[in-house]
Structure formats: structure tokens, C-alpha cells
Design a protein around this motif. Structure first.
Motif, PDB file in Angstrom:
ATOM      1  N   LYS A 167      10.085  -6.312   1.601  1.00 33.27           N
ATOM      2  CA  LYS A 167       9.436  -5.031   1.265  1.00 33.27           C
ATOM      3  C   LYS A 167       8.035  -5.032   1.868  1.00 33.27           C
ATOM      4  O   LYS A 167       7.214  -5.883   1.521  1.00 33.27           O
ATOM      5  N   PHE A 208       4.463  -2.975   2.944  1.00 37.62           N
ATOM      6  CA  PHE A 208       3.574  -1.837   2.736  1.00 37.62           C
ATOM      7  C   PHE A 208       2.503  -1.828   3.830  1.00 37.62           C
ATOM      8  O   PHE A 208       1.939  -2.869   4.168  1.00 37.62           O
ATOM      9  N   TYR A 232      12.316  -2.910   4.275  1.00 32.69           N
ATOM     10  CA  TYR A 232      12.029  -1.659   3.573  1.00 32.69           C
ATOM     11  C   TYR A 232      10.540  -1.406   3.762  1.00 32.69           C
ATOM     12  O   TYR A 232       9.728  -2.290   3.504  1.00 32.69           O
ATOM     13  N   VAL A 271       7.062   1.157   3.388  1.00 34.29           N
ATOM     14  CA  VAL A 271       6.349   2.298   2.820  1.00 34.29           C
ATOM     15  C   VAL A 271       4.952   2.342   3.440  1.00 34.29           C
ATOM     16  O   VAL A 271       4.333   1.296   3.654  1.00 34.29           O
ATOM     17  N   SER A 330       0.975   4.403   3.490  1.00 34.14           N
ATOM     18  CA  SER A 330       0.051   5.357   2.882  1.00 34.14           C
ATOM     19  C   SER A 330      -0.762   6.015   3.983  1.00 34.14           C
ATOM     20  O   SER A 330      -1.037   5.393   5.014  1.00 34.14           O
ATOM     21  N   LYS A 340       7.680   9.817   7.148  1.00 35.75           N
ATOM     22  CA  LYS A 340       9.035   9.801   6.605  1.00 35.75           C
ATOM     23  C   LYS A 340      10.049  10.410   7.576  1.00 35.75           C
ATOM     24  O   LYS A 340      11.160   9.903   7.704  1.00 35.75           O
ATOM     25  N   ASP A 356      10.652   4.369   5.004  1.00 36.09           N
ATOM     26  CA  ASP A 356      11.534   4.642   3.868  1.00 36.09           C
ATOM     27  C   ASP A 356      10.864   5.551   2.850  1.00 36.09           C
ATOM     28  O   ASP A 356      11.505   6.335   2.171  1.00 36.09           O
ATOM     29  N   ASP A 357       9.550   5.391   2.741  1.00 33.91           N
ATOM     30  CA  ASP A 357       8.799   6.237   1.827  1.00 33.91           C
ATOM     31  C   ASP A 357       7.344   6.237   2.286  1.00 33.91           C
ATOM     32  O   ASP A 357       6.946   5.403   3.115  1.00 33.91           O
ATOM     33  N   PHE A 377       3.143   7.841   0.891  1.00 34.10           N
ATOM     34  CA  PHE A 377       2.394   8.675  -0.064  1.00 34.10           C
ATOM     35  C   PHE A 377       0.993   8.962   0.466  1.00 34.10           C
ATOM     36  O   PHE A 377       0.472   8.226   1.307  1.00 34.10           O
ATOM     37  N   ARG A 420       5.824   2.925  -8.119  1.00 29.71           N
ATOM     38  CA  ARG A 420       6.878   3.916  -7.888  1.00 29.71           C
ATOM     39  C   ARG A 420       7.630   3.587  -6.591  1.00 29.71           C
ATOM     40  O   ARG A 420       8.863   3.623  -6.536  1.00 29.71           O
ATOM     41  N   CYS A 421       6.878   3.237  -5.544  1.00 31.82           N
ATOM     42  CA  CYS A 421       7.501   2.954  -4.233  1.00 31.82           C
ATOM     43  C   CYS A 421       8.082   1.547  -4.159  1.00 31.82           C
ATOM     44  O   CYS A 421       8.995   1.291  -3.365  1.00 31.82           O
TER      45      CYS A 421
END
Lengths: 350, 350
Positions: A163, A165, A187, A189, A191, A202, A208-209, A211, A225-226
Motif C-alpha cells: 500500500k 501513499f 495499491y 493513493v 493527495s 483517479k 486507486d484513490d 483526496f 479511510r483510504c
């Protein structure tokens, strides 16, 4: 003896060191300077015509403080009244150095002006592959690309399924880190600072996600949340509150590649990071790194990324600004987070 | 069927979770309990008579909060009304487990009481070498020794001549780190909380220099005085302001082994660490670690350290408190930084 051509040389000069956030008027467009299109007799310098100039986060810091003397990075300390410098793509006009000849395309550290005499060549790379856009050599195939590669693969040693970030994910480096991670089967994510950027991450770049950190009043909650199972790898571009929230969400033996902390660059009083205990609780590894320590891996990086670029498995976006005289505005817009992807200034097309 | 001997079993119980700094009255000496000196029929537990009990920094945290359920560390979560637990040296009285037999000496996690039935044996080590003081197995040859070894050698990968800083240097772990560093040929400076401790570091334990952090109003200046060329390795035991000052003084590619951050353990609002940017400027590596991740290296560690101990090339100091009933006071004195070296409570001599 051949006549030496002397030409006008438009420049972007630093007016004075900046104490607060830089603004357009901290730079001056000068048309006073001239330059000879021959390197001086006996010099081993390289005279180039600048084509593309790159806006990069570190330049903000350089405008604010006097830097130590020139190091292996190839940067010339910014001084009031002199042109600012940074990464660029250029064409060799004349060369006193055996490794470079007239007509060669190069990338590396150059000045914000039409023509530059480059004395420091340790960070000048000859461009061998021209079947891809030349401007990519200050982005995907240049410093940002190598930064993403070194920080993600060499510092974080990622594995499939982990995962990941990325902060400042819509920036020149973050975009590439995210796509490297997806190519590996992670995976991912990201920002970023606007809805538009989040949508791009996205929908266009395969995150994948994502914000918008400006819309989250609780970054810890956004991360939870992510990443309900936590974060294995954090590619750190911003520092401060985001780093503090990330520490609370790291998984056991998580890794953080500290590439930049842009939220702290122009602060006399940097924000304190309070959750340092989580480094112990979760056996976290943090490593600060600089792309300059990985220049020796440039060919390896290029061999890795070029096939993906040619097969269009990596998407890249450029925010292209025309004309050296728009450079100061472009740079300030960039510092204000108004660009997506690699921002660059076109000085000349060839 | 043989008659089972039932004996009184004095215990140190936690009264209730502590919200502030622990005090003696947060523990209770209980003489109400009894214990059978045989392991229950069919159990593979090990029944031990406790000899030495260790006071360790992590115990403060355990008194303050409910811990997650038992993990591979072997700790039993502290619960009000139950005995506290920690590292100890003990003698096997009865065993249902094939690896341990009556009369064996062991070290590992045990309870603060005269006799303990130990169900979790993953962190119970048999003591093979008894030509050194038995109590060393909760200090120099136990968890603190292995912590120093793992953090210094495995995490920091030190080289001869490097500049090493150790905080909490007069503590059970710091003392050993400093001496490992000296044996390797490093320059070593320690910080501690009193003049007495500083003198011991310099005069008894061979530190090149030491300072009393309580007497320095500017930790950055103190570090610059001791490390004019900067710090290669920091063995981190305290966190907070000290870590902030250390970051300003790290050399290029410096390493920080984050072992503990005791200054932050009992704070709801940990101090922010502001100088995180130096992690990037100096390419610093920080790694949080726990001794529990290095248990598999215990034999290797013992092979390394035992010859030095036998040849008296490593000096160790113990602060020995007699009697289980003095345990609560000993632990609070320890938390208050009143002991030098390894503090331990003697429950029984054999």
C-alpha cells in the motif's frame, strides 16, 4: 580568424533574496546582456541554446537564501542581479569539451536565459534517444523521473501488493511514483490540492484513490479511510501535518522516502512533527535522499522507463508556458500549486 | 499421588491504570496469593522461582495504558489487580515443557512475584553460561545488551572512527552502546541527567565526552561543542527536544537508531520535532527498532559479548535493590532517573 558572433541574450534575473513567499516582481526580465556564440579560447565550457526550462520546488528555497558554494549538484548559487538556474533541455552551439559537440542535445543544470555558457558539466547529460518528446528530459526522463525511480525503488524497495501513499501526487515526481507503483502491482493513493488534480489522479493516472488535502479537516481520518489496513510506503513530498498524520497510519516495517517537505520550505518556524513515537512502535524506516546521489543510476533508470514510455504505459502531463519573458509568472504560479504535472517554460523550439 | 506443595506468593500488583506520572502507591504489595509448586496436570507451562526482576522504561507506558492482547513479545497486558511483569532471571521449579527442567536457570518475561507460572515460552531463554553474574542476564547479557547490539551494529552499521552520540547514556542500554562504540574505535559522547552520571560516563565507562542535558540551555550548542564535525550515528533513547537538536547536527548519510523516546512516554501532547528538513538535507536514515525483532540473533550477540565480559573489557554497573516489597519504590526511583546503570530488584538469591 573567424568573426565571433555576438548576440543579445534575454535573461531572468533574481532581484534580491526573498524573505517571504516569492512573487513575480522578485525577478527581472533583462535584455541588456549579450553573449558570444563561441566558447572562450582555451575554455572547456559548453555553450548552449536553451530550449526548455523547468520549474522545480527547490528553486523556491534557492530564491530565499544564499546557498553554499557550488557543489557536485552543478547548481550555481542564486545571487541578486544574476540569472536564476535550474534544469533545462538545450542544444550545443559550441563546445570546448571533447564529450560535447555542436548540435548535441543535452539536459542538466542551465540558466534562465536564451544562451548559457556552462562550465560545470558533471550534471550535463547528452540526450541519446530523440524518439520521445525532448521536453521529457526535464520531466519523466530527467530529474523528476530519476527522483521517482530512486526514491521508490532504491529507497523504499517496494513489493507487489504493498500500500503506497504519495503526497503532492499530481506534481512532476508524484505522478511518476504513482505509476511506477501501479506497474509493480501496488495499491496507490495520492493527495493533491484541488478537485481537478484529484480527478486527474483517479481518472487519468490510474491511482486507486486520491483526496484533496485542503478539503480534509482531519488528515488522519482521510488516510484511515483510504488505507484501512495502513500504509507500507510513503513517498514524502510535503512534510508537516501530512507527515504527522502518515506516521499514525504506517504499517509494521513501513518505509518513508523523504524527497521533499514543501509545506516547510518557506517557513521560519517549521511545524513540529509530534507522532515520532510511531517510528518505534511500527519499526518505521525514514530515509532522506537526493536525486544527485543517484546520477550514476541514470542509464539503468532510462533502460527501465523508456520501454514503458514508448508503449505508452506511463502517462505524463506537461504544463507548457511559452516564452522566457513569461518565466517569472510561470514560476510563481508553479509555487502556488497552479500547475498539474511538469511545468516548463519554452525558450525556443530548436 | 505425591502431595502438591502450596506456598504463599508475594506479589506487586497494579492498583489501576495511571494517568499521570506513576507513583509508589499505584502499586500494591499483596501477600494474599498462594501458588502450587507443580505445573497443572497436562500443562506445558514452566513454574519458576523469580530471582532478579528488571526495571525498564517501557514499563511506565504499560502502567499508563491498556496494551493490546499478548503478542510475540511475551508480555501480559498490565491489568489492575494483577501483578506487573517485565524481564527477570528465574530458576525452574517444575516444568511441563520438554525444553526446560527443574533447576534450569532462565531469563525472559516473568511477573513481579515470588513464583510465576509462565505459559508463554517464546521469550524464555535458558541460561547456559553461569561463570558471569546471573543478574547480567537482565542487563548486559539480556534485553538491554541485545538492544544495544541490534541498534548499534544491525541498525546503524557503524564504522571505525565514526562520531557516535548516545542519549540516556548512563542507562542500561546506553552504557553498552557507548562501550561497543569505543571497542570499535569510534568517538563517543553521551548525555545524561546529572553531574554524577556524566562523571561516570567519562571516567568509568570510557566515553570521550559527556554532558548533563539538564544544565544545557541550548542542546544544539552542546552538541556543536562535542561534535564540531557533526554526528554520524545517534542512538536515540529520549526523543523530543534532543532529537530536534541532533537533527541539526547530523552529518551526511548519518544514521539514527530509534530505540526509545522516554521524554515523550508520559505526555498526552508529545513535543513536535521541527527540524525534519535536515533528514533530507543530510540524507539521514532513521529506523525504529525493537529488541523483539532481534531475538533470533541472541546467540550471535552472546558469542560477541561474552569474551569481552570475561576479559573485563566491558564495564557494567548495577543498582541492586533488595526485596520484592521494595519493588514499587525501586521502579518509581528508576522512572525518576535516580539510578545509574541497570536497576534490578532481588527477589531471592537462588
Amino acid at each position: 580568424m573567424a568573426e565571433v558572433e555576438i548576440v543579445k541574450n534575454k535573461q531572468v534575473l533574481l532581484r534580491d533574496y526573498v524573505s517571504d513567499f516569492p512573487k513575480e516582481s522578485d525577478m527581472i526580465i533583462s535584455t541588456d546582456s549579450t553573449i558570444s556564440l563561441k566558447v572562450p579560447e582555451g575554455s572547456n565550457g559548453v555553450l548552449v541554446k536553451n530550449l526548455y526550462l523547468s520549474s522545480d520546488p527547490f528553486m523556491r528555497r534557492f530564491m530565499q537564501v544564499s546557498q553554499p558554494a557550488r557543489s557536485k549538484t552543478g547548481f550555481i548559487p542564486y545571487t541578486p542581479g544574476s540569472p536564476i538556474n535550474g534544469f533545462g533541455v538545450a542544444k550545443v552551439v559550441d563546445s570546448g569539451h571533447p564529450n560535447f559537440k555542436k548540435g548535441d542535445l543535452v539536459w542538466g543544470i542551465t540558466q534562465w536565459e536564451e544562451y548559457s555558457l556552462i562550465a560545470e558539466r558533471d550534471s550535463l547529460f547528452k540526450i541519446e534517444h530523440t524518439d520521445v518528446p525532448l521536453s521529457y528530459y526535464i520531466g519523466l526522463l530527467g530529474m523528476p523521473g530519476l527522483t521517482a525511480y530512486a526514491g521508490f525503488f532504491e529507497v523504499c524497495k517496494p513489493e507487489k501488493g504493498e500500500k503506497v501513499f504519495v503526497s503532492s501526487a499530481s506534481g512532476a515526481v508524484g505522478l511518476i511514483v504513482g505509476q511506477f507503483a501501479k506497474l509493480l502491482g501496488c495499491y496507490v493513493v495520492g493527495s493533491a490540492g484541488s478537485k481537478e488534480k484529484v480527478d486527474l489522479l483517479k481518472n487519468k493516472f490510474g491511482f486507486d484513490d486520491a483526496f484533496d488535502y485542503k478539503q480534509e479537516h482531519d488528515l488522519d481520518a482521510a488516510l484511515k479511510r483510504c488505507f484501512p489496513e495502513g500504509i507500507d510506503i510513503y513517498f514524502e513530498n510535503v512534510g508537516g501535518k501530512m507527515l504527522d498524520a502518515v506516521l499514525l497510519n504506517m504499517r509494521m516495517n513501513g518505509r518513508i522516502a523523504a524527497c521533499g517537505m514543501i509545506s516547510q520550505y518557506y517557513s521560519d518556524k517549521p511545524e513540529g512533527v509530534s507522532n515520532m513515537m510511531w517510528i518505534i512502535y511500527k519499526r518505521v524506516y525514514i530515509k532522506g535522499f537526493s536525486v544527485f546521489d543517484y546520477y550514476h543510476q541514470y542509464s539503468k533508470f532510462l533502460d527501465t522507463i523508456l520501454p514503458h514510455v514508448r508503449e505508452k504505459k506511463i502517462t505524463y502531463v506537461e504544463d507548457i508556458i511559452e516564452g522566457l519573458e513569461t518565466g517569472p509568472k510561470a514560476l510563481i504560479d508553479f509555487f502556488n500549486g497552479r500547475s498539474v504535472g511538469k511545468q516548463l517554460v519554452v525558450v525556443a523550439r530548436e
